[in-house]
Design a protein around this motif. Structure first.
Motif, mmCIF file in Angstrom:
data_model
loop_
_atom_site.group_PDB
_atom_site.id
_atom_site.type_symbol
_atom_site.label_atom_id
_atom_site.label_comp_id
_atom_site.label_asym_id
_atom_site.label_seq_id
_atom_site.Cartn_x
_atom_site.Cartn_y
_atom_site.Cartn_z
ATOM 1 N N UNK A 256 18.831 -10.781 -23.724
ATOM 2 C CA UNK A 256 19.866 -11.113 -22.749
ATOM 3 C C UNK A 256 20.695 -12.308 -23.198
ATOM 4 N N UNK A 257 20.006 -13.333 -23.719
ATOM 5 C CA UNK A 257 20.732 -14.538 -24.112
ATOM 6 C C UNK A 257 21.608 -14.269 -25.330
ATOM 7 N N UNK A 258 21.136 -13.409 -26.235
ATOM 8 C CA UNK A 258 21.966 -13.083 -27.392
ATOM 9 C C UNK A 258 23.168 -12.264 -26.951
ATOM 10 N N UNK A 259 22.994 -11.508 -25.872
ATOM 11 C CA UNK A 259 24.123 -10.822 -25.260
ATOM 12 C C UNK A 259 24.593 -9.614 -26.031
ATOM 13 N N UNK A 260 25.591 -8.923 -25.479
ATOM 14 C CA UNK A 260 26.164 -7.785 -26.185
ATOM 15 C C UNK A 260 26.854 -8.244 -27.463
ATOM 16 N N UNK A 261 27.153 -7.315 -28.342
ATOM 17 C CA UNK A 261 27.718 -7.734 -29.628
ATOM 18 C C UNK A 261 29.086 -8.387 -29.415
ATOM 19 N N UNK B 298 29.720 -11.326 -28.426
ATOM 20 C CA UNK B 298 29.904 -12.303 -27.356
ATOM 21 C C UNK B 298 29.398 -13.659 -27.824
ATOM 22 N N UNK C 177 27.808 -17.442 -27.985
ATOM 23 C CA UNK C 177 26.511 -17.869 -27.467
ATOM 24 C C UNK C 177 26.355 -19.372 -27.648
ATOM 25 N N UNK D 106 30.256 -5.014 -19.350
ATOM 26 C CA UNK D 106 30.009 -5.612 -20.652
ATOM 27 C C UNK D 106 31.203 -6.478 -21.069
ATOM 28 N N UNK E 18 31.213 -9.583 -19.067
ATOM 29 C CA UNK E 18 30.172 -10.508 -19.533
ATOM 30 C C UNK E 18 30.640 -11.236 -20.790
ATOM 31 N N UNK E 19 31.229 -10.489 -21.700
ATOM 32 C CA UNK E 19 31.742 -11.108 -22.922
ATOM 33 C C UNK E 19 32.792 -12.154 -22.603
ATOM 34 N N UNK F 49 31.076 -15.247 -21.076
ATOM 35 C CA UNK F 49 30.358 -16.019 -22.091
ATOM 36 C C UNK F 49 31.323 -16.752 -22.996
ATOM 37 N N UNK F 50 32.412 -16.071 -23.334
ATOM 38 C CA UNK F 50 33.424 -16.702 -24.167
ATOM 39 C C UNK F 50 34.005 -17.937 -23.506
ATOM 40 N N UNK G 174 31.578 -20.897 -23.576
ATOM 41 C CA UNK G 174 31.418 -21.525 -24.880
ATOM 42 C C UNK G 174 32.697 -22.221 -25.331
ATOM 43 N N UNK H 117 25.703 -20.445 -18.261
ATOM 44 C CA UNK H 117 25.508 -19.520 -19.382
ATOM 45 C C UNK H 117 24.250 -18.702 -19.180
ATOM 46 N N UNK I 247 24.053 -14.695 -18.372
ATOM 47 C CA UNK I 247 23.367 -13.737 -19.253
ATOM 48 C C UNK I 247 22.399 -12.860 -18.482
ATOM 49 N N UNK I 248 21.963 -13.306 -17.306
ATOM 50 C CA UNK I 248 21.054 -12.480 -16.512
ATOM 51 C C UNK I 248 21.793 -11.428 -15.701
#
Lengths: 538, 419
Positions: A70-75, A77, A79, B8, B11-12, B15-16, B19, B272, B276-277
């Motif tokens: 989960x923390x590594x996430x989808x490709x 993305x 981190x 997805x 989520x990306x 997360x982006x 960061x 973060x 991710x959860x």
């Protein structure tokens, strides 16, 4: 076992990946050195595994693996840096590497154990990123010479952007058909293993904050950082302060987890399970580390199976009881052993040992005392050992009275009424002895004591002296001295005597004996030497 | 299926954002009172008026000093495209004078399309810098030096700081030095000759207020409506998010977390984790995500270490604690062993093991960093004799024993007696 000896050269193996069955599926042929590396070599290098395979190959690590994924996430993305920590042999490194195998993403793994200085660490990362392999052609040199963090950052930025551009180009080109072994996504992950060792490096005060801040310094969203450490994040706090990475905790295995782990890959599960019923609980009270337990269990299981004629048998209650009573005497003794290397003993010695162990079973609580020494030593070496022990234990001021012409110390003189005060004194003296450890002594004192005790021994036991004449227990002449010095150096090599630093006042080398009292008593008994007479009791 | 793909992508995106600090600090910078406006005013005035300036940005780690500075620089580079060149140094990398001058020369060369020589000496590089400063001054071009981790430049001879600030004393040069540090006393670290050339302008960065925090959460977590994401999904996502943000329980979770450290970066780490959860099936953030993230990110490492210990290791810890309570000023493995034996003799415990087994357990404790040697030098002495100390308080030990699954009763009793 034969399977594992086959020439399996993969780019990455961890201690436990040898035992994971998934790792055995693929035998990658060795890449010849003239073949140039591509960005595809940054992935794990074997067929990717499914998440179910990953979960089943690491029993009772489900929560941690899912969390990592989960923390590594989808490709593709970004981190924040991760910090994986947990005790030794809890599967940190194996799981992170196998997770990358599952995800099939590019990563660079470097362990601070093998890369033991900043320069080697930096160069190893750059070599992997720049797809450079040391070989005879380039004189086993690294691709870049880089010692300072400043240079490293510049090189790393360049190398990373190259790799990422490559990966992007690949994924753009191959949108229609996916090649096997092609990395997913254009993120590159740097994994730093054994980070706790960096704290002991010379420049740890600058390297550690640098590594923790690397993400902010580079400011590249396509970079993922993963730190793996034995010790918890709070042991990295310093006056510098840093932005803490995101923690992932790998707890030690519980007893039930350990059972699951040990039950994997067992030929006869029923027998092994009944074996674990017997041994697991007592051993878990001492240690819960898989590596230590497996070394302890291997000989015990062999013992357990001894009465069994057929290993495929399904044990019933009555058989279990019989096996248990066969094993029980060995459990207690092996609980009290750190590790045992079994040399291949002759049958007689085996039976001898059996008897001995039966004898010592009752008093396993103390140190295991075997009256005989389990190694051979020449007589003069034994005397030397005793004299070193005496020199370490006795205060130097008492030497004259202990080794007077009469030989031996008169114990009766020292008897006094034990008043409260003297008792207290005794206690503090004992404390001091415990704290200080064995004392140091110069070579001259050792030789003097050696002379004294050998001359006494000659007087009392003449016959033995006759036999030992060749061994250098001769009345003071030059031959003896050279022999003794030789023996001394071999005792030093065997770690019975430690050669310490030189004394600041005299400038001569000082020695220290490290043998325990029990051991010296054994040695003295084998020589029939009256050790207690010479020992100064506080 | 379409929903999962959208989730997805969302989520990306989230997360982006998390960061990317420049995105996060954008909304905090629009008011005229903000550090952003102040900093922008100072730098732009020194660019337009062609004067030298120096300024310190101070604040705790993770309060967005660099992010705000980057925002300002980005805007200024757009406003005055050919009048500014930025040189970035970090104390972590360039605290060594030689390194710093080399890096300055390298970046100047890159900026101005010159050939950089790796072989240039310290003297060459520093003279090159001064020459470049003069040239740029004549061309009315401002060089902005960003010194991250400013306090680290103040170690040693401070030659870099001195030559930078000294060069700025002449009217021909045109430069701004911006120091960024998390040490509030950074200007006190300077030598007299450096301090007298420094302007002593300081900007403080403080953690966001509660109102700012709520604004920030909405800004970071809500999805844009004008992107490739399906419109109705984004609308629904945002509606659910607004509901959650207004939820009292959610606020409570955030505030308990921010109690320990109120800086923005600290919040980002938490977000973060929570993001991710996110469940990709439903595609929405839920309160549960934040609730599960809280204990996972606020760890208690020492307590974890104690619960990881085996029972023998617990015995050793309790023995050491007892020795400490007895006010024995220093103790080592041997004295721990006598205490261990004493406990065994008085209470007849079932866990009495041989000395070498205990020694191994003792070394495990040392690896876990629950205990350590008091001295660093006694390397030639064996482990048994080196004095040790506990690295956990008696309260921590007691908590650890209580949370241990099958802790022997005798140990709890012994600890209770001590307390």
């Amino acid at each position: 076992m034969g399977k594992e000896e086959s020439p399996r050269i993969t780019r990455r193996t961890t201690r436990s990946s040898c035992s994971t069955p998934v790792a055995n599926n693929v035998v990658e042929t060795m890449k010849t050195s003239d073949e140039s590396l591509t960005t595809n070599d940054l992935v794990f290098g074997e067929d990717p595994i499914t998440l179910d395979d990953l979960l089943s190959s690491f029993p009772s690590r489900r929560a941690q693996i899912l969390e990592l994924v989960r923390l590594l996430g989808p490709s593709n993305s970004p981190m924040l840096p991760l910090f994986i920590y947990g005790g030794p042999s809890t599967g940190k490194t194996s799981i992170i590497l196998q997770t990358f195998r599952h995800l099939n993403r590019s990563f660079v793994y470097s362990s601070c154990l093998t890369c033991y200085s900043p320069r080697i660490l930096f160069e190893s990362i750059l070599n992997q990123l720049m797809l450079h392999r040391k070989n005879a052609m380039n004189g086993y040199s690294s691709v870049k010479r880089c010692e300072k963090p400043a240079d490293f950052v510049n090189f790393l930025r360049e190398a990373l952007s190259n790799v990422i551009n490559n990966l992007m180009g690949n994924s753009g080109k191959l949108n229609t058909k996916r090649l096997v072994g092609q990395a997913h996504g254009n993120t590159v992950y740097l994994i730093f293993d054994n980070l706790e060792l960096v704290r002991a490096w010379d420049k740890s005060s600058t390297i550690l904050p640098f590594l923790f801040n690397l993400y902010d310094v580079l400011k590249m969203p396509e970079l993922g950082l993963i730190f793996v450490s034995n010790t918890s994040p709070d042991t990295y706090y310093s006056s510098m302060g840093y932005i803490e990475p995101v923690p992932v905790y790998f707890p030690d295995y519980t007893e039930d987890d350990l059972r699951q782990i040990f039950m994997r890959n067992q030929a006869n599960r029923k027998v092994y399970s009944s074996f674990l019923d017997v041994v697991l609980r007592p051993f878990c009270r001492i240690t819960r580390r898989v590596d230590e337990l497996s070394t302890a269990f291997a000989p015990l299981f062999a013992k357990y199976c001894e009465p069994l004629s057929d290993l495929g048998v399904v044990p019933r209650e009555e058989l279990k009881r019989r096996l248990f009573s066969h094993l029980q005497p060995h459990i207690a003794s092996s609980l009290n052993e750190v590790f045992k290397i079994s040399s291949q003993p002759s049958p007689e010695a085996e039976s001898n040992k059996e008897m001995k162990q039966k004898g010592s079973r009752r008093r396993f609580a103390g140190c295991e005392e075997i009256d005989e020494l389990d190694f051979h030593m020449s007589t003069s070496a034994k005397y030397l050992l005793i004299s070193a022990f005496l020199a370490s234990r006795n205060p130097a001021t008492l030497d004259a009275s202990l080794f007077d012409s009469m030989g031996g110390f008169d114990n009766r003189k020292r008897k006094r009424k034990s008043s409260q005060k003297s008792l207290e004194q005794k206690e503090t003296a004992e404390q001091e002895l415990l704290m200080k450890g064995p004392g140091t002594f110069p070579l001259e004192r050792l030789l003097a004591i050696f002379q004294c005790i050998t001359s006494v021994a000659e007087g009392s036991i003449d016959e033995e002296e006759q036999e030992n004449e060749g061994l250098g227990v001769q009345r003071g002449d030059g031959g003896l001295m050279s022999d003794v010095l030789l023996q001394l150096s071999s005792l030093c090599n065997a770690n019975f005597i430690i050669k310490g630093g030189s004394c600041p006042l005299e400038g001569s080398t000082r020695y220290r004996s490290t043998v325990s009292e029990e051991m010296v008593l054994k040695v003295a008994r084998s020589l029939k030497f009256p050790l207690s007479k010479y020992l100064y009791r506080r | 299926m379409g929903r999962e793909k959208a989730a997805k992508e969302a989520l990306n995106l989230l997360r982006g954002r998390l960061c990317d600090p420049t995105f996060v600090f954008k909304p905090l910078s629009d008011s005229p009172e903000s550090n952003y406006s102040k900093l922008k005013f100072i730098i732009s005035s020194s660019v337009t008026e062609a004067c030298n300036n120096s300024i310190l940005l101070l604040g705790p780690r993770g309060s967005g000093k660099i992010a705000v500075l980057e925002l300002v620089l980005k805007d200024l580079l757009l406003e005055y495209p050919d009048m500014i060149s930025v040189i970035r140094l970090s104390g972590l990398l360039h605290s060594d004078d030689n390194c710093a001058f080399k890096e300055i020369a390298r970046q100047l060369c890159v900026e101005h399309d010159l050939l950089f020589s790796k072989m240039a000496s310290f003297d060459d590089n520093s003279q090159f810098m001064i020459a470049m400063l003069r040239e740029c001054g004549l061309a009315h071009k401002t060089i902005i030096f960003v010194l991250n981790e400013f306090d680290l430049f103040a170690q040693g001879k401070q030659r870099v700081l001195y030559s930078l600030l000294d060069a700025m004393q002449s009217i021909t040069s045109q430069a701004v030095v911006i120091g960024v540090s998390c040490r509030l006393d950074a200007d006190q670290l300077l030598e007299k000759r450096v301090r007298s050339r420094f302007s002593h302008r300081k900007l403080m960065f403080l953690p966001p207020s509660k109102e700012d925090l709520e604004r920030l959460l909405g800004h970071i977590l809500s999805l844009p409506l004008d992107s490739t994401l399906p419109h109705d999904y984004a609308v629904e996502f945002n509606a659910k998010l607004q509901n959650m943000l207004a939820d009292e329980k959610f606020k409570q979770t955030i505030y308990t977390y921010m109690n320990s450290d109120a800086t923005v970066n600290h919040l980002l780490r938490f977000l973060f984790r929570a993001v991710s959860y996110m469940d990709l099936g439903s595609g929405f953030l839920a309160l549960e995500n934040f609730k599960t993230a809280l204990p996972n990110i606020q760890r208690q490492p020492k307590l974890e270490c104690i619960t990881d210990c085996s029972i023998l290791e617990l015995y050793i810890l309790v023995c050491m604690k007892r020795l400490e309570v007895k006010e024995q000023n220093s103790y080592n493995f041997n004295s721990v062993m006598t205490e261990y034996k004493r406990i065994h003799d008085t209470f007849q415990t079932s866990d009495y093991y041989a000395r070498n087994v205990c020694l191994r357990a003792f070394e495990h404790l040392q690896q876990r960093e629950l205990i350590c040697f008091t001295d660093n030098r006694g390397h030639n002495q064996s482990v048994e004799f080196r004095p040790v100390k506990l690295l956990i308080s008696s309260y921590e030990l007691q908590q650890g024993l209580k949370s241990y699954r099958s802790c022997p009763v005798i140990l709890l009793k012994l600890m209770d007696r001590e307390a």
